[in-house]
Motif scaffolding. Structure first.
Motif, PDB file in Angstrom:
ATOM      1  N   THR A 100      31.000  38.544  41.326  1.00 12.66           N
ATOM      2  CA  THR A 100      30.581  36.649  41.614  1.00 12.66           C
ATOM      3  C   THR A 100      31.269  36.704  40.338  1.00 12.66           C
ATOM      4  O   THR A 100      31.260  35.222  40.030  1.00 12.66           O
ATOM      5  CB  THR A 100      29.250  37.106  41.283  1.00 12.66           C
ATOM      6  OG1 THR A 100      28.805  37.750  43.085  1.00 12.66           O
ATOM      7  CG2 THR A 100      28.665  36.113  41.493  1.00 12.66           C
ATOM      8  N   HIS A 122      34.333  35.879  40.713  1.00 11.81           N
ATOM      9  CA  HIS A 122      34.697  34.815  41.509  1.00 11.81           C
ATOM     10  C   HIS A 122      34.857  33.156  41.432  1.00 11.81           C
ATOM     11  O   HIS A 122      35.177  32.229  41.350  1.00 11.81           O
ATOM     12  CB  HIS A 122      34.292  34.751  43.077  1.00 11.81           C
ATOM     13  CG  HIS A 122      35.041  36.575  43.754  1.00 11.81           C
ATOM     14  ND1 HIS A 122      36.636  36.781  44.445  1.00 11.81           N
ATOM     15  CD2 HIS A 122      34.677  37.236  43.450  1.00 11.81           C
ATOM     16  CE1 HIS A 122      36.556  37.066  44.504  1.00 11.81           C
ATOM     17  NE2 HIS A 122      35.345  38.488  44.467  1.00 11.81           N
ATOM     18  N   LYS A 123      33.637  33.326  40.396  1.00 11.74           N
ATOM     19  CA  LYS A 123      33.291  31.412  39.857  1.00 11.74           C
ATOM     20  C   LYS A 123      33.774  31.511  38.712  1.00 11.74           C
ATOM     21  O   LYS A 123      34.423  30.161  38.849  1.00 11.74           O
ATOM     22  CB  LYS A 123      31.877  31.814  39.197  1.00 11.74           C
ATOM     23  CG  LYS A 123      30.611  32.368  40.223  1.00 11.74           C
ATOM     24  CD  LYS A 123      29.155  31.980  39.805  1.00 11.74           C
ATOM     25  CE  LYS A 123      27.984  32.466  41.127  1.00 11.74           C
ATOM     26  NZ  LYS A 123      27.081  32.300  40.423  1.00 11.74           N
ATOM     27  N   SER A 180      31.401  35.044  46.597  1.00  7.47           N
ATOM     28  CA  SER A 180      30.145  34.524  45.553  1.00  7.47           C
ATOM     29  C   SER A 180      28.836  34.353  46.381  1.00  7.47           C
ATOM     30  O   SER A 180      28.466  34.645  45.873  1.00  7.47           O
ATOM     31  CB  SER A 180      31.258  33.862  44.931  1.00  7.47           C
ATOM     32  OG  SER A 180      30.051  33.371  43.738  1.00  7.47           O
TER      33      SER A 180
END
Length: 390
Positions: free
Chosen positions: A376, A379-380, A331
């Protein structure tokens, strides 16, 4: 004690890899065989032979399979050096998707599958694909897998539609993810299958036009039309595909980061040289705060990205799965390196949006990197869930 030093022998090998890429590989960046769909197979084969001659081919493979059995930290150092050119990992056979596929097969495939499907990839004689992503189905959420497989006890029959299958056109080793339907012979659920790319029932419909051009063969749209495979084609155990995919994904996230760190360094070095020599308003542009601050931000980001990668690698080398840390690395690094490339374009001004340098290509490819192995946001989301669990 935390030791950030690189052993002398590893540093020497890093420098040898970087020199190889600069001297032998960078000249190919203007080769017409580097197409809008990535380097073609002829160019790839030529690059692979250059690496083979320097004993730099597939160095990451396990020692028992002919490689050097690199640790994750050692991979980080050497892949960064290889990434100086986007063709460097192609030459050294440590580019995606082959690198991640080799990692998976070396850990899950049985001995017969290793000889038939893995060794030709390790030796650079053929390419591989990992066919999971689907239009409207599996992607960031592999649980939406729509491609189906039926099983009569002897043969599997697979039907479905995939897209964004990197390297599909011309690849010989295929790893296919399909959802095994309920049957009396084996556990159902997401399953991985191994076969050759010319097996009847695999239809590569077309190659998609995408903004990146660093993967051999580009990204294909694939249809499985009653693809019939024998029971020996299962990779690992039926119903375990998502577990195996996770086994592949954690290190694959990091190797993407390693390679693109090298590319971002290349872009930064070009921007720095331009800032030293290009003048505006009576002085080199690097002496103006607007430019010098961008270069400083790049230097900080490159350093932070390297440390983030190294930490996750250190954890894995010490037996940790590092799923949380590899998600953080993917990320953070993908976002920061894209900013680095963007600032490099800005520093270069008009030539930054042209193909006068490789910065423009790195910028486009870096934008795609933010989506590889999960965007991203996914993943966050996973990182946030872990934080809340404590």
């Amino acid at each position: 004690m935390i030791d950030f030093s690189i052993p002398a022998d590893l540093a020497a090998e890093r420098d040898r890899v970087r020199r190889f890429v600069i001297d032998k590989i960078v000249p190919y960046e203007r080769d017409p065989r580097l197409t809008s769909h990535g380097p073609n197979d002829e160019l790839r084969a030529e690059l692979v032979e250059l690496a083979r001659a320097e004993n730099l081919l597939t160095v990451q493979a396990p020692t028992e399979l002919g490689g050097r059995g690199l640790t994750h930290i050692e991979q980080a150092v050497l892949y960064e050096a290889a990434g100086w050119s986007t063709l460097g990992p192609v030459a050294m056979n440590c580019a995606a998707p082959d690198e991640g596929n080799m990692f998976l097969l070396s850990r899950v495939a049985n001995p017969e599958q290793v000889q038939r499907y893995l060794m030709p990839v390790i030796t650079g004689r053929q390419r591989s694909v990992f066919a999971m992503t689907e239009p409207g189905g599996a992607g960031s959420d592999p649980g939406q897998l729509a491609t189906s497989a039926s099983f009569d006890g002897e043969n599997f029959v697979i039907n479905g539609h995939k897209w964004l299958i990197t390297g599909a056109n011309g690849a010989k080793t295929w790893i296919i993810m399909a959802r095994l339907e309920a049957n009396p012979h084996a556990p159902e659920g997401p399953t991985l299958f191994l076969t050759e790319g010319d097996t009847p029932g695999i239809v590569v419909e077309r190659t998609m036009n995408t903004m990146d051009r660093n993967y051999v063969g580009g990204h294909g749209v694939v249809r499985f039309d009653n693809l019939t495979l024998p029971k020996e084609s299962v990779l690992g155990e039926t119903g375990q595909a998502l577990r195996y995919a996770q086994l592949r994904l954690a290190p694959a996230r990091l190797t993407h980061c390693m390679r693109w760190l090298g590319a971002a360094e290349r872009a930064h070095s070009i921007a720095v040289e331009h800032a030293r020599t290009r003048t505006a308003f009576g002085r080199p542009i690097g002496e103006h705060e607007g430019v010098s601050f961008m270069l400083a931000d790049n230097e900080i980001a490159l350093h932070q990205c390297r440390l983030t990668i190294w930490h996750a690698c250190w954890l894995m080398d010490n037996g940790d799965k590092a799923r949380h840390e590899s998600s953080m690395a993917k990320s953070y690094v993908s976002e920061e390196l894209f900013k680095v490339a963007d600032r490099c374009v800005q520093v270069l001004g008009g030539i930054g949006i042209s193909d006068e340098t490789v910065v423009e290509m790195i910028f486009r490819d870096m934008r795609a990197f933010r989506l590889y192995d999960g965007p991203t946001e996914v993943h966050k989301w996973a990182i946030g869930r872990q934080v809340l669990r404590g």
